[in-house]
Design a protein around this motif. Structure first.
Motif, PDB file in Angstrom:
ATOM      1  N   THR A 171       0.804  -1.229   0.000  1.00 52.79           N
ATOM      2  CA  THR A 171       0.000   0.000   0.000  1.00 52.79           C
ATOM      3  C   THR A 171       0.832   1.272   0.000  1.00 52.79           C
ATOM      4  N   LYS A 172       2.143   1.133   0.199  1.00 52.94           N
ATOM      5  CA  LYS A 172       3.038   2.295   0.265  1.00 52.94           C
ATOM      6  C   LYS A 172       2.658   3.243   1.399  1.00 52.94           C
ATOM      7  N   SER A 173       2.131   2.682   2.473  1.00 54.19           N
ATOM      8  CA  SER A 173       1.763   3.520   3.618  1.00 54.19           C
ATOM      9  C   SER A 173       1.969   2.735   4.901  1.00 54.19           C
ATOM     10  N   ASP A 174       2.200   3.448   5.982  1.00 57.64           N
ATOM     11  CA  ASP A 174       2.408   2.820   7.292  1.00 57.64           C
ATOM     12  C   ASP A 174       1.144   2.932   8.127  1.00 57.64           C
ATOM     13  N   SER A 175       0.164   2.151   7.782  1.00 63.63           N
ATOM     14  CA  SER A 175      -1.099   2.188   8.524  1.00 63.63           C
ATOM     15  C   SER A 175      -1.207   0.965   9.416  1.00 63.63           C
ATOM     16  N   GLN A 176      -1.936   1.109  10.511  1.00 59.71           N
ATOM     17  CA  GLN A 176      -2.124  -0.004  11.428  1.00 59.71           C
ATOM     18  C   GLN A 176      -3.044  -1.041  10.814  1.00 59.71           C
ATOM     19  N   LEU A 177      -2.837  -2.295  11.249  1.00 58.74           N
ATOM     20  CA  LEU A 177      -3.672  -3.376  10.733  1.00 58.74           C
ATOM     21  C   LEU A 177      -5.099  -3.227  11.239  1.00 58.74           C
ATOM     22  N   PRO A 178      -6.089  -3.466  10.375  1.00 62.95           N
ATOM     23  CA  PRO A 178      -7.481  -3.441  10.827  1.00 62.95           C
ATOM     24  C   PRO A 178      -7.706  -4.493  11.910  1.00 62.95           C
ATOM     25  N   SER A 179      -8.619  -4.206  12.817  1.00 59.45           N
ATOM     26  CA  SER A 179      -8.873  -5.124  13.927  1.00 59.45           C
ATOM     27  C   SER A 179      -9.343  -6.486  13.439  1.00 59.45           C
ATOM     28  N   TYR A 180     -10.159  -6.491  12.353  1.00 57.72           N
ATOM     29  CA  TYR A 180     -10.661  -7.775  11.870  1.00 57.72           C
ATOM     30  C   TYR A 180      -9.530  -8.637  11.313  1.00 57.72           C
ATOM     31  N   LEU A 181      -8.491  -7.991  10.740  1.00 55.20           N
ATOM     32  CA  LEU A 181      -7.359  -8.748  10.211  1.00 55.20           C
ATOM     33  C   LEU A 181      -6.538  -9.336  11.342  1.00 55.20           C
ATOM     34  N   MET A 182      -6.356  -8.566  12.412  1.00 53.49           N
ATOM     35  CA  MET A 182      -5.645  -9.085  13.579  1.00 53.49           C
ATOM     36  C   MET A 182      -6.409 -10.247  14.197  1.00 53.49           C
ATOM     37  N   GLN A 183      -7.740 -10.121  14.223  1.00 56.04           N
ATOM     38  CA  GLN A 183      -8.554 -11.192  14.767  1.00 56.04           C
ATOM     39  C   GLN A 183      -8.412 -12.448  13.909  1.00 56.04           C
ATOM     40  N   HIS A 184      -8.355 -12.264  12.593  1.00 52.77           N
ATOM     41  CA  HIS A 184      -8.188 -13.399  11.691  1.00 52.77           C
ATOM     42  C   HIS A 184      -6.846 -14.077  11.933  1.00 52.77           C
ATOM     43  N   ILE A 185      -5.810 -13.291  12.169  1.00 54.12           N
ATOM     44  CA  ILE A 185      -4.489 -13.849  12.449  1.00 54.12           C
ATOM     45  C   ILE A 185      -4.534 -14.673  13.743  1.00 54.12           C
ATOM     46  N   LYS A 186      -5.220 -14.150  14.748  1.00 52.88           N
ATOM     47  CA  LYS A 186      -5.340 -14.875  16.014  1.00 52.88           C
ATOM     48  C   LYS A 186      -6.076 -16.200  15.818  1.00 52.88           C
TER      49      LYS A 186
END
Length: 312
Positions: A171-186
């Motif tokens: 994305t060429k940007s330093d944005s935080q991961l969306p909460s749903y993506l973190m939940q998916h990783i968990k």
């Protein structure tokens, strides 16, 4: 009319018939050609209609599939947001959900704990008191839980860092991961958790150093019942720490709150010492399974056995 006129008249009639015949033949030929052209045109039109129908059907299937995929993604996102940090919503298909972990934790105390107790008693040839053996076993489960917490934290930090780096590259940007993506990783980590349980060999050197510093012969840790006990402690501790939020143990209750424990041998109003930790759904959360403790009728006993209580 002379004979010449008669001949001319007859010839004219014959020629007229031939002309008519030729005209009829020409008309038939033209009609056949037109019909052939119409048939070809109809066939081309039918082919185009079939192609258009096939194209429209393909587009409809594609749009329907995209709609279903979008609904699935939306459902997954909403479900992830709903479950994110909410231990009260359990996946009943998860064989390692908190209630199941609690059941196995109780079985660990009933089975491997007893075998390990006998192994320590026999190794030290009855030179250790019952309280000392209990303290060793309690320390082992505490060390396993602490080790798993450290491994889990380090693993999640690396996963988050790696995914954020990949996202930044794309994305060429330093944005935080969306909460749903973190939940998916968990959730994905929970699925592969049985294949990544910390091994006994990982923690054994540290345990040996700890007991050596306390003037205990660490060789007792090599006994088969001890390794089985430690491995089961590691496995269940691992399943505890990967929950969202992580489960926790109680090895030192606040005040003399005995609601988290059942008696070991004796009943009383005061806790003497902890034998087996209680298990909570999360920090200060719902009780999953009771621990075991020795109770007395004297309040001073809690302080006299304070060295046994370990806070995680």
């Amino acid at each position: 009319m002379d004979s010449c006129d008669i001949i001319v008249y007859c010839l004219s009639g014959v020629l007229g018939l031939e002309i008519i015949a030729l005209l009829i033949v020409s008309v038939c030929i033209c009609t056949g050609t037109i019909e052939a052209k119409l048939r070809k045109k109809n066939l081309r039109l039918k082919d185009k209609l079939r192609e258009e129908k096939t194209r429209l059907e393909d587009e409809l299937r594609k749009e329907t599939q995209e709609k279903e995929d979008a609904l699935k993604r939306l459902s997954a996102i909403m479900s992830s947001r709903l479950r994110d940090g909410n231990p009260n919503i359990a996946d009943l298909n998860d064989l390692n959900r908190p209630t199941k972990v609690g059941e196995h934790f109780s079985e660990l105390y009933d089975n491997q704990w007893t075998d390990a107790y006998d192994a320590i008693k026999n190794f030290f040839e009855n030179t250790l008191t019952e309280l000392e053996i209990i303290q060793i076993l309690l320390e082992l489960v505490k060390e396993c839980f602490t080790e798993c917490k450290a491994v889990s934290k380090n693993q999640m930090e690396k996963l988050k860092e790696n995914v954020e780096n990949i996202t930044a590259i794309i994305t060429k940007s330093d944005s935080q991961l969306p909460s749903y993506l973190m939940q998916h990783i968990k959730e994905e980590r929970k699925l592969i958790a049985p294949n990544h349980i910390p091994a006994v060999d990982m923690i054994l050197p540290r345990l040996e150093r700890n007991f050596s510093s306390k003037n205990r012969n660490p060789k007792f840790l090599d006994e088969p019942p001890m390794k089985a006990y430690i491995q089961e402690c590691l496995k269940l501790s691992w399943f505890m720490v990967i929950q969202d939020p992580p489960m926790t143990m109680i090895l030192e209750p606040a005040s003399n709150d005995y609601r988290y424990f059942k008696e070991y041998k004796n009943r009383g109003k005061f806790l003497g010492y902890i034998v087996w930790p209680a298990l909570l759904l999360q920090e200060e959360g719902e009780l999953i399974c009771k621990g075991t403790a020795e109770f007395t009728s004297a309040s001073s006993s809690l302080n006299s056995e304070a060295e046994l209580n370990v806070r995680l």
